[in-house]
Design an enzyme around this catalytic site. Sequence first.
Site, PDB file in Angstrom:
ATOM      1  NE  ARG A 145      48.537  45.185  53.034  1.00 13.45           N
ATOM      2  CZ  ARG A 145      47.536  45.102  52.154  1.00 13.45           C
ATOM      3  NH1 ARG A 145      47.756  45.411  50.891  1.00 13.45           N
ATOM      4  NH2 ARG A 145      46.344  44.716  52.531  1.00 13.45           N
TER       5      ARG A 145
ATOM      6  NE  ARG B 100      53.217  48.240  44.789  1.00 15.82           N
ATOM      7  CZ  ARG B 100      52.401  47.189  44.722  1.00 15.82           C
ATOM      8  NH1 ARG B 100      52.240  46.410  45.773  1.00 15.82           N
ATOM      9  NH2 ARG B 100      51.745  46.902  43.616  1.00 15.82           N
TER      10      ARG B 100
ATOM     11  CD  GLU C 172      44.054  45.625  44.578  1.00 17.66           C
ATOM     12  OE1 GLU C 172      43.672  45.587  45.761  1.00 17.66           O
ATOM     13  OE2 GLU C 172      45.158  45.220  44.197  1.00 17.66           O
TER      14      GLU C 172
ATOM     15  CB  SER D 209      40.964  42.671  46.785  1.00 17.91           C
ATOM     16  OG  SER D 209      41.864  42.911  45.735  1.00 17.91           O
TER      17      SER D 209
ATOM     18  NE  ARG E 227      46.844  51.183  45.523  1.00 16.77           N
ATOM     19  CZ  ARG E 227      47.296  50.158  44.830  1.00 16.77           C
ATOM     20  NH1 ARG E 227      46.504  49.530  43.982  1.00 16.77           N
ATOM     21  NH2 ARG E 227      48.556  49.760  44.957  1.00 16.77           N
TER      22      ARG E 227
END
Length: 436
Positions: A268, A283, A355, A358, A397
């Site tokens: 990403r 991130r 988070e 999801s 994560r």
Amino acid sequence: MHDIRAIRENPAAFDAALTRRSGVAPMSAEILALDEGRRAKILAAETAQAEINKLSKPERSIIEALKSDEEKKELFKANSEKVRSLKTGVQILTNEAKELDKRLRDLLLTIPNLPLDDVPTGADENDNVEIRRWGTPRDFDFTPVEHFEIAGVKPGMDFETAAKLSGSRFVLLRGGVARLHRALAQFMLDLHTTEHGLTETITPVLVKDEAMYGTNQLPKFAEDSYQTTNGWWLIPTSEVTLTNTAAGEILDEAALPVRMTAHTQCFRSEAGSAGKDTSGMLRQHQFEKVEMVSITTPETSLEEHERMTHCAQAVLERLGLPYRTVVLCTGDMGFGARKTHDIEVWLPGQNTYREISSVSVCGDFQARRMNARYRPAGGGKPDFVHTLNGSGLAVGRCLIAVLENGQQADGSVLMPEALVPWLGGKTRLTAEGVLA
């Protein structure tokens, strides 16, 4: 993509659902104007074509009523001239209809999915609603630090060398930390395949435009992904590849649900996130995920959403990592989702939940984009499948959570008991960065 028939039948309901998403204005009038213009062109072309057919083959009674061959010749000549003119008009109308159809499709591709009625209305993450909390955050007899500050982690988490190789937001893992990262991915895959009924899948990480359109990364989010010079896209998650296995297919209802999992590299660009979560490996531009995807019938998709949420939660529970589950509000929900559960793991170094997964139900939104359908068992016309996706989990994560929750005052890290078999019996990362 949205069903144009549903918008025609109830534009007010479409607009009401759309405006629940923060910042999205009503769009039915613009959509229906294009649709009505397109349909009018198609009708005019069909009417002209019917006239062409009629002129090209006059009724027998008309021909028999003519008294001479000369009159018949004049009739066919006149008809031929009219046909030529009408054919030109049909071609123009057809081209205009195609242009309006393209404009309509391009517009529909940019409109987010509609939230389910029970999704809370809100503007941002502050309006999300907690529905579950598991585990109690550990009481430390020292001040816990973030993952990259733990003494035993520093030898195995190298941001400087990664920056030399690739720039910011990359990391190079070594030794015990690298082994722990690999063990977490293997643990997740084994849990999902042996206990949760998912089929392990190895997919490409390079895909064509069509795949990115199918799972709504394109056209709206092109800047968030990386594209190669020859047109391939690096996947942001294996949701893209797993979901698109059904593209263009008509599946038998008896074969549903299809439940898949894949461990892949993900990429990403993080466009628009400058200055956000730049410390550590929270991130990154390149990271790994164990993804879950389900393809179901419309009647079972909401039940499947709950099941997938429990699959993701189970990973954290086995590892003993405290978490909470929230329902995302309309303003925080992803573009393609109708409802999303975010699972947030406790990170003591940040003293907050972050988070880690999801899990979203998309309804037939993606299926319409990729023309993925199923054949009902009782017969009848094929219908669009429903698609769901969720992280099971984000490996990096999860690594952060294990390190921060297991950190000790001396700089070592205790491993979750459930993970020990995947670490060859090792139970701790020493302050020197060695698994022992």
